[in-house]
Design a protein around this motif. Sequence first.
Motif, PDB file in Angstrom:
ATOM      1  N   UNK A   1      54.448 149.218  94.343  1.00  0.00           N
ATOM      2  CA  UNK A   1      55.023 149.491  93.019  1.00  0.00           C
ATOM      3  C   UNK A   1      55.142 150.998  92.803  1.00  0.00           C
ATOM      4  N   UNK A   2      54.083 151.733  93.124  1.00  0.00           N
ATOM      5  CA  UNK A   2      54.105 153.190  92.942  1.00  0.00           C
ATOM      6  C   UNK A   2      55.137 153.852  93.853  1.00  0.00           C
ATOM      7  N   UNK A   3      55.279 153.341  95.069  1.00  0.00           N
ATOM      8  CA  UNK A   3      56.296 153.865  95.976  1.00  0.00           C
ATOM      9  C   UNK A   3      57.699 153.600  95.429  1.00  0.00           C
ATOM     10  N   UNK A   4      57.882 152.447  94.798  1.00  0.00           N
ATOM     11  CA  UNK A   4      59.179 152.113  94.210  1.00  0.00           C
ATOM     12  C   UNK A   4      59.484 153.034  93.032  1.00  0.00           C
ATOM     13  N   UNK A   5      58.504 153.272  92.185  1.00  0.00           N
ATOM     14  CA  UNK A   5      58.686 154.196  91.063  1.00  0.00           C
ATOM     15  C   UNK A   5      59.037 155.583  91.595  1.00  0.00           C
ATOM     16  N   UNK A   6      58.319 156.039  92.611  1.00  0.00           N
ATOM     17  CA  UNK A   6      58.590 157.357  93.200  1.00  0.00           C
ATOM     18  C   UNK A   6      59.997 157.412  93.795  1.00  0.00           C
ATOM     19  N   UNK A   7      60.410 156.338  94.428  1.00  0.00           N
ATOM     20  CA  UNK A   7      61.748 156.293  95.020  1.00  0.00           C
ATOM     21  C   UNK A   7      62.836 156.308  93.944  1.00  0.00           C
TER      22      UNK A   7
ATOM     23  N   UNK B   1      70.345 150.522  92.734  1.00  0.00           N
ATOM     24  CA  UNK B   1      70.037 150.660  94.152  1.00  0.00           C
ATOM     25  C   UNK B   1      68.665 150.096  94.530  1.00  0.00           C
ATOM     26  N   UNK B   2      67.800 149.882  93.564  1.00  0.00           N
ATOM     27  CA  UNK B   2      66.465 149.349  93.836  1.00  0.00           C
ATOM     28  C   UNK B   2      66.266 147.930  93.282  1.00  0.00           C
ATOM     29  N   UNK B   3      67.339 147.306  92.855  1.00  0.00           N
ATOM     30  CA  UNK B   3      67.213 146.038  92.137  1.00  0.00           C
ATOM     31  C   UNK B   3      66.474 144.951  92.913  1.00  0.00           C
ATOM     32  N   UNK B   4      66.794 144.753  94.185  1.00  0.00           N
ATOM     33  CA  UNK B   4      66.133 143.674  94.917  1.00  0.00           C
ATOM     34  C   UNK B   4      64.637 143.940  95.041  1.00  0.00           C
ATOM     35  N   UNK B   5      64.256 145.178  95.264  1.00  0.00           N
ATOM     36  CA  UNK B   5      62.840 145.524  95.340  1.00  0.00           C
ATOM     37  C   UNK B   5      62.166 145.354  93.978  1.00  0.00           C
ATOM     38  N   UNK B   6      62.841 145.766  92.925  1.00  0.00           N
ATOM     39  CA  UNK B   6      62.316 145.598  91.570  1.00  0.00           C
ATOM     40  C   UNK B   6      62.092 144.122  91.267  1.00  0.00           C
ATOM     41  N   UNK B   7      63.084 143.296  91.605  1.00  0.00           N
ATOM     42  CA  UNK B   7      62.970 141.862  91.323  1.00  0.00           C
ATOM     43  C   UNK B   7      61.816 141.208  92.073  1.00  0.00           C
TER      44      UNK B   7
ATOM     45  N   UNK C   1      65.931 156.797  75.901  1.00  0.00           N
ATOM     46  CA  UNK C   1      66.792 156.857  77.096  1.00  0.00           C
ATOM     47  C   UNK C   1      66.215 156.031  78.238  1.00  0.00           C
ATOM     48  N   UNK C   2      64.923 156.168  78.465  1.00  0.00           N
ATOM     49  CA  UNK C   2      64.284 155.481  79.588  1.00  0.00           C
ATOM     50  C   UNK C   2      64.174 153.983  79.312  1.00  0.00           C
ATOM     51  N   UNK C   3      63.528 153.633  78.218  1.00  0.00           N
ATOM     52  CA  UNK C   3      63.312 152.213  77.896  1.00  0.00           C
ATOM     53  C   UNK C   3      64.639 151.515  77.601  1.00  0.00           C
ATOM     54  N   UNK C   4      65.482 152.193  76.831  1.00  0.00           N
ATOM     55  CA  UNK C   4      66.758 151.588  76.457  1.00  0.00           C
ATOM     56  C   UNK C   4      67.651 151.320  77.649  1.00  0.00           C
ATOM     57  N   UNK C   5      67.762 152.296  78.536  1.00  0.00           N
ATOM     58  CA  UNK C   5      68.630 152.084  79.700  1.00  0.00           C
ATOM     59  C   UNK C   5      68.058 151.018  80.622  1.00  0.00           C
ATOM     60  N   UNK C   6      66.741 150.999  80.789  1.00  0.00           N
ATOM     61  CA  UNK C   6      66.126 149.973  81.644  1.00  0.00           C
ATOM     62  C   UNK C   6      66.390 148.575  81.084  1.00  0.00           C
ATOM     63  N   UNK C   7      66.071 148.374  79.829  1.00  0.00           N
ATOM     64  CA  UNK C   7      66.233 147.042  79.236  1.00  0.00           C
ATOM     65  C   UNK C   7      67.709 146.658  79.109  1.00  0.00           C
ATOM     66  N   UNK C   8      68.561 147.624  78.805  1.00  0.00           N
ATOM     67  CA  UNK C   8      69.992 147.331  78.744  1.00  0.00           C
ATOM     68  C   UNK C   8      70.489 146.891  80.114  1.00  0.00           C
ATOM     69  N   UNK C   9      70.029 147.558  81.158  1.00  0.00           N
ATOM     70  CA  UNK C   9      70.456 147.181  82.502  1.00  0.00           C
ATOM     71  C   UNK C   9      69.909 145.804  82.898  1.00  0.00           C
ATOM     72  N   UNK C  10      68.617 145.612  82.744  1.00  0.00           N
ATOM     73  CA  UNK C  10      67.976 144.354  83.154  1.00  0.00           C
ATOM     74  C   UNK C  10      68.540 143.166  82.378  1.00  0.00           C
ATOM     75  N   UNK C  11      68.816 143.341  81.095  1.00  0.00           N
ATOM     76  CA  UNK C  11      69.284 142.227  80.259  1.00  0.00           C
ATOM     77  C   UNK C  11      70.789 142.022  80.288  1.00  0.00           C
TER      78      UNK C  11
END
Length: 177
Positions: free
Chosen positions: A59-65, A94-100, A143-153
């Motif tokens: 998880x930490x490596x994914x966040x760093x990436x 670009x990280x969606x499959x790893x995130x999922x 910006x961070x939370x909004x873009x993440x949730x907007x993208x995921x949803x």
Amino acid sequence: MDLRIEKTEKAIKNAFLELRSRKPLEKITVKELCRLACINKSTFYSHYDDLYVLSETLENETVASILESVYHGQEYSTQNLDLFTRELCLAFVSHLSLINVLFAGKPQSYLADKLEAEIKKTMYQKYPEYESSAEKKILLSYCIQGSYHAYINNQDVDAQVLLQVLENIIKVLQPLY
């Protein structure tokens, strides 16, 4: 790093991701991971204390990436958060499959919270005045939370449309701060 250690690390991580894509973390055993990675349990334990530590490491490596993808030499401030938001969304893509795989079964905000903490730490190091500004802190969170949730949803929405809408929202907000 020694080539053998590198190969073992890669085998462990690949086996974990394969298992994790099929079942929750709680259902994975060290024994099955070792069988899939073609290693002994003692080898696994020489690298990780347990599966939870392995999961957190990935998880930490994914966040760093993701952060590496966002920053890639770019300088961001509250003056160009529209570009920052665009890069952040592209990093999600670009990280969606790893995130999922890695963040499945966790609260939806878990990854966004980790990203927010790391991004704010980076921004506050570069712009210490942001830490004492309620407006800048809130804008960064948005910006961070909004873009993440907007993208995921809204993964069913064309990525370019989503990016354009998010950029437009941030452009409207920027003059306020």
